[in-house]
Write a protein that holds these residues in place. Structure first.
Motif, PDB file in Angstrom:
ATOM      1  N   SER A 153      -7.017  -1.363   4.327  1.00  0.00           N
ATOM      2  CA  SER A 153      -6.078  -1.369   3.207  1.00  0.00           C
ATOM      3  C   SER A 153      -6.626  -0.536   2.043  1.00  0.00           C
ATOM      4  O   SER A 153      -5.925   0.303   1.471  1.00  0.00           O
ATOM      5  N   ARG A 154      -7.883  -0.774   1.680  1.00  0.00           N
ATOM      6  CA  ARG A 154      -8.494   0.005   0.605  1.00  0.00           C
ATOM      7  C   ARG A 154      -8.606   1.473   0.988  1.00  0.00           C
ATOM      8  O   ARG A 154      -8.444   2.373   0.158  1.00  0.00           O
ATOM      9  N   GLU A 177       0.832  -1.209   0.000  1.00  0.00           N
ATOM     10  CA  GLU A 177       0.000   0.000   0.000  1.00  0.00           C
ATOM     11  C   GLU A 177       0.865   1.256   0.000  1.00  0.00           C
ATOM     12  O   GLU A 177       0.631   2.185  -0.789  1.00  0.00           O
ATOM     13  N   TYR A 200      -8.661  -5.552   5.796  1.00  0.00           N
ATOM     14  CA  TYR A 200      -8.826  -5.417   4.349  1.00  0.00           C
ATOM     15  C   TYR A 200      -9.484  -4.085   4.004  1.00  0.00           C
ATOM     16  O   TYR A 200      -9.085  -3.407   3.042  1.00  0.00           O
ATOM     17  N   THR A 250     -14.888   7.547  -2.400  1.00  0.00           N
ATOM     18  CA  THR A 250     -14.689   6.137  -2.056  1.00  0.00           C
ATOM     19  C   THR A 250     -14.108   6.014  -0.646  1.00  0.00           C
ATOM     20  O   THR A 250     -14.533   5.151   0.139  1.00  0.00           O
ATOM     21  N   TRP A 251     -13.120   6.852  -0.326  1.00  0.00           N
ATOM     22  CA  TRP A 251     -12.576   6.854   1.042  1.00  0.00           C
ATOM     23  C   TRP A 251     -13.675   7.153   2.055  1.00  0.00           C
ATOM     24  O   TRP A 251     -13.761   6.486   3.091  1.00  0.00           O
ATOM     25  N   CYS A 305      -7.071   4.789  -1.085  1.00  0.00           N
ATOM     26  CA  CYS A 305      -7.943   5.865  -1.580  1.00  0.00           C
ATOM     27  C   CYS A 305      -7.549   7.225  -1.016  1.00  0.00           C
ATOM     28  O   CYS A 305      -7.527   8.221  -1.737  1.00  0.00           O
TER      29      CYS A 305
END
Length: 210
Positions: A121-122, A21, A118, A173-174, A126
């Protein structure tokens, strides 16, 4: 007799994921810095410096610098988005103490903790690319303005529109991942804290009259 390979521990997997990341965020920001430097240097100077930047030594140094930049940009993005993050958190947790207690409860449930990792992580990708997209858009616009290109107004307009859409997309998205994570954390820890009521024993059959 060779032993079968042992599965990776969750700590190793988490550390590897965080390394990737940070590197992804750092490479994006370093690319923006490279475009910005090329735009400031101008077309002729950039053409002269290009062979030196294509050497293996420069590539290795750039990869190491990208990782260091990724750490810096991740912290900068987290600081910049902290006010919005706190507002989203208060929708699910009225106090910081309640949130801390929920995090402690979540750590006791490995399956839920893995899902939360998880999601984080995304989230880190973002929030980092919200800043990266801003830099890439500004740097590319400056490069298009400085370099001799055809259809400059069209390219500037397209780059700006796509850049604004990317920034908005990564930010939204964040925001969505963050709000959903807080809601799930509140619901899952509340369910885990609810005591289970044992079911009553079955009634004995009534005695039969002879």
């Amino acid at each position: 007799m060779t032993r079968p390979p042992q599965p990776e521990t969750p700590a190793v997997v988490a550390a590897t994921a965080m390394f990737v990341e940070v590197l992804v965020v750092g490479i994006g920001f370093l690319t923006g810095l490279g475009i910005l430097a090329a735009a400031l240097a101008g077309f002729d100077n950039s053409r002269q410096l290009a062979p030196a930047a294509a050497t293996p030594l420069a590539a290795g140094a750039a990869l190491a610098f990208a990782y260091a930049l990724g750490i810096l940009i991740d912290r900068a993005a987290d600081t910049a988005l902290a006010p919005a993050r706190r507002r989203l958190r208060t929708q699910s947790f009225p106090t910081s103490t309640a949130y801390a207690q929920a995090r402690l409860k979540l750590a006791e449930i490995p399956a839920l903790a893995a899902r939360a990792d998880y999601a984080r992580s995304r989230l880190r990708i973002c929030r980092g690319w919200t800043l990266n997209s801003t830099l890439l858009t500004l740097a590319t616009d400056l490069a298009l303005w400085r370099y001799p290109v055809e259809h400059r107004p069209l390219l500037l307009g397209a780059t700006t529109v796509l850049g604004v859409l990317a920034v908005a997309g990564f930010y939204l998205t964040w925001r969505s991942i963050t709000a959903t994570g807080y809601r799930k954390l509140a619901a899952q820890t509340a369910l885990a804290a609810t005591p289970t009521v044992p079911s009553p024993p079955p009634l004995a059959p009534a005695p039969q009259n002879p």
